[in-house]
Write a protein that holds these residues in place. Structure first.
Motif, mmCIF file in Angstrom:
data_model
loop_
_atom_site.group_PDB
_atom_site.id
_atom_site.type_symbol
_atom_site.label_atom_id
_atom_site.label_comp_id
_atom_site.label_asym_id
_atom_site.label_seq_id
_atom_site.Cartn_x
_atom_site.Cartn_y
_atom_site.Cartn_z
ATOM 1 N N MET A 13 0.825 -1.202 0.000
ATOM 2 C CA MET A 13 0.000 0.000 0.000
ATOM 3 C C MET A 13 0.865 1.262 0.000
ATOM 4 S SD MET A 13 -3.067 -1.160 2.582
ATOM 5 C CE MET A 13 -3.970 0.380 2.389
ATOM 6 N N ILE A 14 1.960 1.246 0.759
ATOM 7 C CA ILE A 14 2.877 2.390 0.741
ATOM 8 C C ILE A 14 3.483 2.548 -0.645
ATOM 9 C CG2 ILE A 14 5.082 3.256 1.606
ATOM 10 C CD1 ILE A 14 2.835 3.678 3.584
ATOM 11 N N THR A 15 3.853 1.433 -1.259
ATOM 12 C CA THR A 15 4.396 1.477 -2.617
ATOM 13 C C THR A 15 3.373 2.062 -3.578
ATOM 14 O OG1 THR A 15 5.765 -0.466 -2.170
ATOM 15 C CG2 THR A 15 5.388 0.093 -4.471
ATOM 16 N N ALA A 16 2.113 1.664 -3.425
ATOM 17 C CA ALA A 16 1.056 2.201 -4.283
ATOM 18 C C ALA A 16 0.884 3.696 -4.071
ATOM 19 C CB ALA A 16 -0.253 1.459 -3.994
ATOM 20 N N ALA A 17 0.930 4.138 -2.821
ATOM 21 C CA ALA A 17 0.798 5.570 -2.532
ATOM 22 C C ALA A 17 1.936 6.358 -3.175
ATOM 23 C CB ALA A 17 0.783 5.794 -1.021
ATOM 24 N N LEU A 18 3.152 5.855 -3.051
ATOM 25 C CA LEU A 18 4.306 6.538 -3.644
ATOM 26 C C LEU A 18 4.221 6.527 -5.166
ATOM 27 C CD1 LEU A 18 7.170 5.245 -1.320
ATOM 28 C CD2 LEU A 18 5.990 7.443 -1.228
ATOM 29 N N THR A 19 3.651 5.471 -5.731
ATOM 30 C CA THR A 19 3.478 5.414 -7.185
ATOM 31 C C THR A 19 2.543 6.522 -7.656
ATOM 32 O OG1 THR A 19 3.858 3.021 -7.214
ATOM 33 C CG2 THR A 19 2.695 3.970 -9.097
ATOM 34 N N LEU A 20 1.445 6.742 -6.914
ATOM 35 C CA LEU A 20 0.517 7.815 -7.273
ATOM 36 C C LEU A 20 1.207 9.179 -7.212
ATOM 37 C CD1 LEU A 20 -2.680 6.629 -5.361
ATOM 38 C CD2 LEU A 20 -2.263 6.497 -7.819
ATOM 39 N N ILE A 21 1.971 9.402 -6.159
ATOM 40 C CA ILE A 21 2.671 10.684 -6.031
ATOM 41 C C ILE A 21 3.740 10.809 -7.108
ATOM 42 C CG2 ILE A 21 4.071 12.115 -4.500
ATOM 43 C CD1 ILE A 21 2.700 10.766 -2.131
ATOM 44 N N GLN A 22 4.420 9.690 -7.414
ATOM 45 C CA GLN A 22 5.465 9.717 -8.433
ATOM 46 C C GLN A 22 4.904 10.098 -9.797
ATOM 47 O OE1 GLN A 22 8.736 9.492 -8.112
ATOM 48 N NE2 GLN A 22 9.025 9.758 -10.309
ATOM 49 N N GLY A 23 3.650 9.703 -10.059
ATOM 50 C CA GLY A 23 3.032 10.113 -11.317
ATOM 51 C C GLY A 23 2.970 11.622 -11.443
ATOM 52 N N TYR A 24 2.588 12.284 -10.355
ATOM 53 C CA TYR A 24 2.530 13.751 -10.351
ATOM 54 C C TYR A 24 3.931 14.347 -10.433
ATOM 55 C CZ TYR A 24 1.952 18.488 -8.511
ATOM 56 O OH TYR A 24 2.003 19.841 -8.335
ATOM 57 N N VAL A 25 4.879 13.757 -9.700
ATOM 58 C CA VAL A 25 6.261 14.247 -9.734
ATOM 59 C C VAL A 25 6.831 14.124 -11.146
ATOM 60 C CG1 VAL A 25 8.605 13.816 -8.898
ATOM 61 C CG2 VAL A 25 6.675 13.737 -7.305
ATOM 62 N N ASN A 26 6.590 12.984 -11.786
ATOM 63 C CA ASN A 26 7.112 12.768 -13.141
ATOM 64 C C ASN A 26 6.501 13.731 -14.148
ATOM 65 O OD1 ASN A 26 8.621 10.999 -15.120
ATOM 66 N ND2 ASN A 26 6.549 10.744 -15.901
ATOM 67 N N ALA A 27 5.282 14.201 -13.854
ATOM 68 C CA ALA A 27 4.642 15.184 -14.738
ATOM 69 C C ALA A 27 5.260 16.564 -14.593
ATOM 70 C CB ALA A 27 3.146 15.240 -14.446
ATOM 71 N N GLY A 28 6.162 16.736 -13.621
ATOM 72 C CA GLY A 28 6.861 18.008 -13.457
ATOM 73 C C GLY A 28 6.254 18.939 -12.430
ATOM 74 N N PHE A 29 5.521 18.406 -11.462
ATOM 75 C CA PHE A 29 4.872 19.222 -10.434
ATOM 76 C C PHE A 29 3.998 20.321 -11.050
ATOM 77 C CE2 PHE A 29 8.647 17.638 -8.195
ATOM 78 C CZ PHE A 29 8.088 17.168 -7.022
ATOM 79 N N PRO A 30 3.091 20.001 -11.967
ATOM 80 C CA PRO A 30 2.266 21.063 -12.566
ATOM 81 C C PRO A 30 1.431 21.772 -11.515
ATOM 82 C CG PRO A 30 1.352 18.889 -13.027
ATOM 83 C CD PRO A 30 2.699 18.658 -12.422
#
Length: 921
Positions: free
Chosen positions: A766-783
């Motif tokens: 679950m922690i890995t899943a949470a970090l994956t969701l945040i990583q998606g936003y981070v990879n988008a460049g913090f829009p």
């Protein structure tokens, strides 16, 4: 075995009959990825098979005859530069076709990379081309669709191999679920070489959910032991190696299956064996159950008896290993200018093999094929922490199979992945400190330097702390420190009578000096201790065990390789899968609105990253009736943060107690604070400060000094009709629950899934899943997807923005910006309503520019219906409205705007009484 020269394994030549892998890439059969129906009723999506093509040699074994006519085997070349391409196998026939099409420069893995094709390079490659990935778990992962489970069989040394039918019968017979499952049998590359017959073999299954492959493989391995097929083998150094007919080390998404036919040189022949498919059904991951409690007990007894039977063989093997290796180690130490006689070397090898302890003079081989002693590594933790090494007992096998952790918070260790994993403690010879009268500062400084190198001492709020075996931050006290110091140092003092140096005790002044000047000794600053990966506010994933200097976080893990990697660029599908994993235990709670669901999602994401955020809001859970699940919901979130269900405590009623409680929690490095079942409105300036300040000031218990303790507290509060007063309404996000049934029936509701147990058991996923969701936003460049949030910039940037961005991407349907709940609750704040009432009353009574005292406000309100009641609610007692309490209430709210009005002090009257006035914004 040990050598004094650096070993090398390079493929010397490629036989002329081998076709270049690049030209053969088109020979791979394209297989569709359509959904295939199965007799089990489980919808099967095609399993991913990733083909890797090496640019610098064969990825399969080469067999040749030596000068004596003996068959020799040459290892595959290392994949330094190559290409990958994802294929799909909807069934075992398609998988067999793919494997048959492989050429010697190709191998396959059953993890899926981010993209369908691209360039793959070794981790050692510096400056790889744009878009190139490494064959690591960060880039290759098992997904939620179907996947290939490979069972690898190699017969025990000097024993007759199973026949194909015997092997299939053994695997199917160990577990009834496997009886009718479709299995593909294939011979390994070594089978049939020069008349050897069938030896190594592979069995392939397609499972309904690839992410379950490691778990399913482990269940099959354990059940083979229960069926009587488990055994222990001996390593070269006499270590017991747990074995069964199948190899448990192959179920890795980045692991290679060398399934191509071997290269045969100078007259070598190999019999050809037809592959075979038996059974019909897909292996449904849900049907594969864990061992029962009774089976676990039985398995432990079986393994204990097997180990006992091997004891005599273990001792003999260790003695032979030491006898063989000791001369080579002596030669290596001589090259390192280390004096060690044969007796000392034997002791070092004995402790390494018997106790898993590597002493200070033990030589280690780096990934760059250079030798260094354990002592040298321990003396320079900044250089060596996280470095890769060869296995300490079998350095000739792989130069990168082990890694060293000098910042674990406990004793430093080296973890080797060879033979399924071994942890070795690293110990140096005690350092020598000379005890001399009048030189206390020198001794304190020397001792502080040594303690810092141990990686076990830290500074927090100006005091020396350590991390105990439970991962808790504990203040170092004098009695413990004295024992700890003597384990790492040898103190000697000149004896006038004997005219020589003799062993001495550490002076108490040294201990006191260390403890009294923790901040000045420059020990690493410790902010928090966690045991799962996390991410800081910049989007940097922290997944390497040990102390992270940038954040002050200590990340504890015995075997970090078991942590799932976080994709750098998760796809929309990856994000959807992550959300499903994360939300599963929370979907049954009776949320009032989408805003309430979003508050919980925000709390869950916060639990994954709170330890690296300077500030974060609190979270409230309000229900309409007891038994709705508010406490359970809060405990689930706390369990994700702490790894255990948080203890509950009643809300505090006095501000002084709030300050003491919060400071002591911060000083101890606490994680979750859960204030449960608040019967009255919660109001606290200290609680407000905790959510918007990274540190808390307070008096240290038992000491006459104040300190500032940096904290990473996750504050949760629950209540039936939970009420938060004043500024807490903009610092707490509240989730409302309503079961919408009669209050007498609420407690009888049951969840289909036990949420807390699920969170505890699946916390890492679950922690890995949470970090994956945040990583998606981070990879988008913090829009920039939302406005700011005062005093919570990091949290707003990493958590709230992620939720808003995910909603924009269509990933989180049914969720909204959690600020919706914040605005809703602020509008319903009884504190804000009271202030608005007083402002309107004062304006109506004294006018926009009028000035008045508290006593005049009380007197004038008495004649107006409703106003007197309002002031009594604010500052009333048995005698009426208390002017002093009302004045303090106004003072705390001075300047706060409500409906464009605010109240401010307007000087003093002739009797030196404070005057108040109304201002309009």
């Amino acid at each position: 075995m040990w050598t004094t020269e650096s070993p090398s394994a390079v493929v010397e030549s490629t036989p002329p009959e081998v076709i270049d892998g690049a030209s053969m890439a088109t020979a791979v059969v394209e297989v569709t990825s359509d959904v295939a129906p199965t007799s089990t009723g489980v919808e099967q999506r095609a399993a991913a098979v990733t083909i890797l093509t090496n640019d610098n040699g064969n990825l399969t074994k080469t067999f040749f005859l030596d000068e004596g006519g003996t068959v020799q085997k040459q290892a595959a070349a290392k994949l330094v530069y190559g290409r990958y391409q994802v294929r799909h196998a909807p069934d075992l026939d398609a998988l067999n076709t793919i494997l048959d099409s492989l050429v010697p420069t190709q191998a396959v893995t059953y993890g899926r990379p981010v993209t369908a094709e691209g360039v793959v390079v070794a981790q050692s490659v510096k400056g790889p081309s744009a878009g190139a990935i490494t064959r690591t778990r960060e880039n290759f992962q098992f997904g939620e669709d179907a996947g290939v489970l490979m069972l690898d069989y190699d017969p025990p040394k000097d024993q007759v191999a199973f026949s194909p039918s015997e092997l299939l019968q053994t695997v199917r017979g160990c577990y009834g679920v496997l009886n009718k499952v479709a299995m593909l049998w294939r011979a390994s590359a070594s089978s049939g070489v020069n008349g050897r017959g069938i030896t190594g073999q592979r069995i392939y299954l397609i499972v309904s959910k690839a992410s379950e492959i490691p778990r399913i493989g482990k269940v099959i391995f354990d059940r083979l032991w229960l069926a009587g097929f488990g055994y222990y083998a001996l390593s070269k150094s006499g270590q017991l190696l747990e074995r069964a007919p199948i190899d448990p080390s192959v179920w890795k998404p980045e692991g290679l299956d060398f399934a191509a036919k071997p290269v045969l040189n100078n007259g070598i022949t190999r019999a050809s064996y037809e592959s075979e498919i038996t059974g019909d059904d897909l292996l449904d991951a849900a049907q594969v159950q864990e061992l029962t409690a009774a089976e676990i007990v039985e398995l432990k007894a079986i393994k204990s008896a097997a180990r006992a039977a091997m004891t005599p063989h273990v001792q003999t093997a260790k003695e032979e290993y030491i006898k063989k290796v000791a001369p080579m180690m002596a030669e290596q130490l001589k090259r390192l200018n280390v004096d060690a006689d044969s007796a000392a070397i034997s002791v070092m090898l004995d402790r390494a093999t018997a106790q898993r302890t590597l002493m200070g003079n033990f030589p280690l081989l780096t990934a760059e094929r250079k030798w260094v002693t354990v002592g040298a590594v321990l003396d320079n933790p900044d250089k060596w922490h996280g470095t890769r090494f060869a296995d300490p007992l079998e350095p000739e096998v792989d130069g990168r199979v082990a890694w060293v952790n000098l910042r674990s918070g406990g004793k430093p260790y080296l973890y080797s992945h060879l033979h399924h994993g071994t942890k070795y403690r690293l110990e140096r010879a005690p350092a020598l400190i000379e005890v001399t009268a009048g030189e206390l500062p020198r001794m304190v400084d020397s001792m502080a330097l040594l303690l810092k190198k141990t990686g076990q001492m830290y500074e927090r709020a100006g005091v020396m702390v350590r991390v105990n075996e439970e991962g808790k931050i504990v203040q170092a006290i004098a009695t413990w420190m004295k024992v700890f110091v003597h384990r790492h140092c040898r103190f000697e003092q000149f004896n006038e009578r004997k005219k020589e140096m003799v062993v001495a005790e550490c002076p108490q002044g040294v201990i006191n000096g260390l403890l009294a000047n923790a901040a000045q000794t420059r020990m690493p600053r410790l902010t928090a201790v966690r045991d799962v990966p996390t991410m800081d506010a910049s989007g940097r994933v922290i997944a390497a065990p040990g102390y992270d200097e940038q954040s002050g976080l200590l990340l504890i893990s015995e075997q970090f390789s078991k942590w799932p990697a976080i994709r750098k660029a998760p796809s929309v599908s990856d994000l959807g899968t992550a959300l499903q994993t994360l939300w599963k235990p929370f979907q049954q709670f009776p949320y009032v609105s989408a805003a309430d669901k979003s508050v919980v999602l925000a709390a869950v994401l916060t639990a994954a990253v709170r330890c690296c955020l300077r500030t974060a809001p609190g979270f409230g859970f309000s229900a309409t009736a007891p038994g709705t699940g508010k406490t359970l919901l809060a405990q689930c979130i706390g369990a994700l943060y702490d790894g255990t269900a948080p203890a509950v405590s009643a809300p505090i009623t006095h501000e002084e107690e709030w300050q003491k409680s919060l400071f002591s929690s911060a000083l101890a490095g606490a994680g979750t604070l859960l204030f449960d079942n608040a019967e009255h409105a919660i109001e606290s300036a200290s609680l407000c400060a905790v959510t918007t300040a990274p540190a808390i000031k307070g008096r240290v218990l038992g000491e006459s000094r104040e300190a500032e303790a940096e904290h990473r507290l996750l504050v949760l509060a629950t209540g039936n009709g939970l009420q938060l007063v004043g500024d807490l309404n903009r610092r707490f996000f509240t989730c409302r629950l309503d079961a919408q049934v009669d209050s007498s029936k609420v407690a009888g509701r049951q969840f289909d899934l036990e949420p807390l147990g699920y969170c505890l058991q699946n916390r890492l996923a679950m922690i890995t899943a949470a970090l994956t969701l945040i990583q998606g936003y981070v990879n988008a460049g913090f829009p920039a997807v939302c406005d700011g949030l005062a005093s919570m910039d990091d949290w707003n940037k990493l958590v709230r923005s992620t939720i808003v961005w995910l909603a924009q991407q269509g990933v989180t349907k049914g969720f909204v910006d959690p600020k919706v709940a914040l605005l809703r609750d602020s509008a319903n704040d009884p504190e804000a309503a009271a202030l608005a009432g007083v402002l309107e009353m004062a304006k109506a009574t004294f006018g926009r520019n009028g000035k008045f005292t508290v006593a005049e406000l009380i007197k004038r309100s008495a004649g107006t219906e409703g106003w007197a009641d309002l002031l009594r609610d604010i500052a009333g007692d048995q005698r009426g409205v208390d002017a002093r309490r009302l004045g303090q209430w106004l003072l705390k709210r001075e300047g706060r705007i409500s409906n464009r009005l605010s109240i401010k002090r307007a000087g003093l009257n002739r009797t030196k009484t404070v005057l108040w006035g109304i201002s309009e914004a």
